[in-house]
Structure formats: C-alpha cells, structure tokens
Enzyme design. Sequence first.
Site, PDB file in Angstrom:
ATOM      1  N   ILE A  46      -6.314  15.070 -13.472  1.00 52.84           N
ATOM      2  CA  ILE A  46      -6.832  14.179 -14.515  1.00 52.84           C
ATOM      3  C   ILE A  46      -8.276  14.593 -14.792  1.00 52.84           C
ATOM      4  CG2 ILE A  46      -7.296  11.793 -15.164  1.00 52.84           C
ATOM      5  CD1 ILE A  46      -5.150  10.969 -13.033  1.00 52.84           C
ATOM      6  N   CYS A  56      -8.121  16.321  -8.881  1.00 56.47           N
ATOM      7  CA  CYS A  56      -7.007  17.266  -8.728  1.00 56.47           C
ATOM      8  C   CYS A  56      -5.687  16.516  -8.511  1.00 56.47           C
ATOM      9  CB  CYS A  56      -7.232  18.164  -7.527  1.00 56.47           C
ATOM     10  SG  CYS A  56      -8.578  19.342  -7.717  1.00 56.47           S
ATOM     11  N   GLU A  58      -3.413  16.998  -6.259  1.00 59.55           N
ATOM     12  CA  GLU A  58      -3.133  16.691  -4.846  1.00 59.55           C
ATOM     13  C   GLU A  58      -3.825  15.393  -4.436  1.00 59.55           C
ATOM     14  OE1 GLU A  58      -4.205  19.461  -6.236  1.00 59.55           O
ATOM     15  OE2 GLU A  58      -3.885  21.210  -4.973  1.00 59.55           O
ATOM     16  N   CYS A  89      -7.381  23.522  -3.802  1.00 57.51           N
ATOM     17  CA  CYS A  89      -8.828  23.794  -3.686  1.00 57.51           C
ATOM     18  C   CYS A  89      -9.351  23.277  -2.341  1.00 57.51           C
ATOM     19  CB  CYS A  89      -9.580  23.155  -4.851  1.00 57.51           C
ATOM     20  SG  CYS A  89      -9.839  21.378  -4.674  1.00 57.51           S
TER      21      CYS A  89
HETATM   22  N1  THU Z   1      -6.790  21.616  -9.918  1.00 58.90           N
HETATM   23  C1  THU Z   1      -5.893  20.846  -9.236  1.00 58.90           C
HETATM   24  O1  THU Z   1      -5.321  19.898  -9.788  1.00 58.90           O
HETATM   25  N2  THU Z   1      -5.657  21.158  -7.934  1.00 58.90           N
HETATM   26  C2  THU Z   1      -6.263  22.153  -7.252  1.00 58.90           C
HETATM   27  O2  THU Z   1      -6.090  22.270  -6.046  1.00 58.90           O
HETATM   28  C3  THU Z   1      -7.090  23.118  -7.967  1.00 58.90           C
HETATM   29  C4  THU Z   1      -7.496  22.717  -9.341  1.00 58.90           C
HETATM   30  C5  THU Z   1      -7.061  21.283 -11.327  1.00 58.90           C
HETATM   31  C6  THU Z   1      -8.440  20.744 -11.567  1.00 58.90           C
HETATM   32  C7  THU Z   1      -8.662  21.085 -13.010  1.00 58.90           C
HETATM   33  O3  THU Z   1      -8.139  20.054 -13.820  1.00 58.90           O
HETATM   34  C8  THU Z   1      -7.834  22.335 -13.246  1.00 58.90           C
HETATM   35  O4  THU Z   1      -6.954  22.426 -12.130  1.00 58.90           O
HETATM   36  C9  THU Z   1      -8.648  23.618 -13.346  1.00 58.90           C
HETATM   37  O5  THU Z   1      -9.518  23.741 -12.290  1.00 58.90           O
END
Ligand code: THU
Length: 134
Positions: A46, A56, A58, A89
């Site tokens: 979001i 993120c 997760e 991440c």
């Molecule tokens: N993102 C995630 O949802 N999970 C992760 O572990 C890495 C990054 C999302 C955050 C952002 O909305 C997009 O990916 C690009 O970084």
Amino acid sequence: MHDIEIKKIARMAVDVRDRAYAPYSNFKVGACIKGESGAYYTGCNIENASYGLTNCAERTAIFKGVSECEKRFTAIAISGAYDDFPMPCGACRQVMTEFCGPDMPVIVVNRKGDYRVYELGALLPHSFDKSQLK
Ligand code: THU
C-alpha cells in the site's frame, strides 16, 4: 511443508496481489501468512504520495494477523509480478523475526507460479530480537 500446502498459501498470495495499491512504483506484491491457529491472513503493498509511508505486502499481512490475536506464524508466501523471485525487504525480514521462528518457511512465487522456499533464519541471520533487550 507439503507441496499441496505450499500451493494453497502461494495461491492466496497471488490472488491478493491484484489488490496492491502501487500507483507510484507499479510494483505489485501480494503476501499470505499462516497463523499458529491455522488461519491465513493476506496482504498487499500500500503506497502513499509521501513515498516513505509505503507499507509492504508482508507487513500488511503480518499486522492483520497480529491485530486478529495471532502471536506466532508458521509460513509466509510472497507473490511478485515478474520472473524474478520477490525477496522480502530487510524491514519485513525484521518484522517476521519478531513473530516467526528461524525455521519458518518463506515461499517466494514469481509471475510464472514457480516458487522457492527459504528459511527465515537464512534470510536474516544473526538478527536483533527481544532476547537482547535487557
Ligand atoms: N515491496 C513489498 O511489498 N515487499 C517487499 O518486501 C519489497 C517491496 C513493495 C513496496 C513498494 O510498494 C514496492 O514494492 C516497490 O518497492
């Protein structure tokens, strides 16, 4: 984890990816985490016009679970929209470490539906956790 169970949690992570709110990066991520109760919690990333406020997928899923009284989780699946496997991440690895054991399977699923399984402890070795707070 049995293949059939991996496929079930992976499918839930894939399905929720459609709900990602990612107008800035266009990088949509879905996640599904299984609580010790047996319940599943899904989450998507979001984003926000103030980019740093992005949550993120997760962490969305984990926070949903914790807010529904889950204290521990037994598996997580993460779904990405590209051929590369969507590795979590560092911030999400740390949040997982708070609520999940080092042997918890982290299943990453790519666009084609191929998956790899890692253990959380391998993704964040020598982690900081509450045992170090005196
Ligand atoms: N993102 C995630 O949802 N999970 C992760 O572990 C890495 C990054 C999302 C955050 C952002 O909305 C997009 O990916 C690009 O970084």
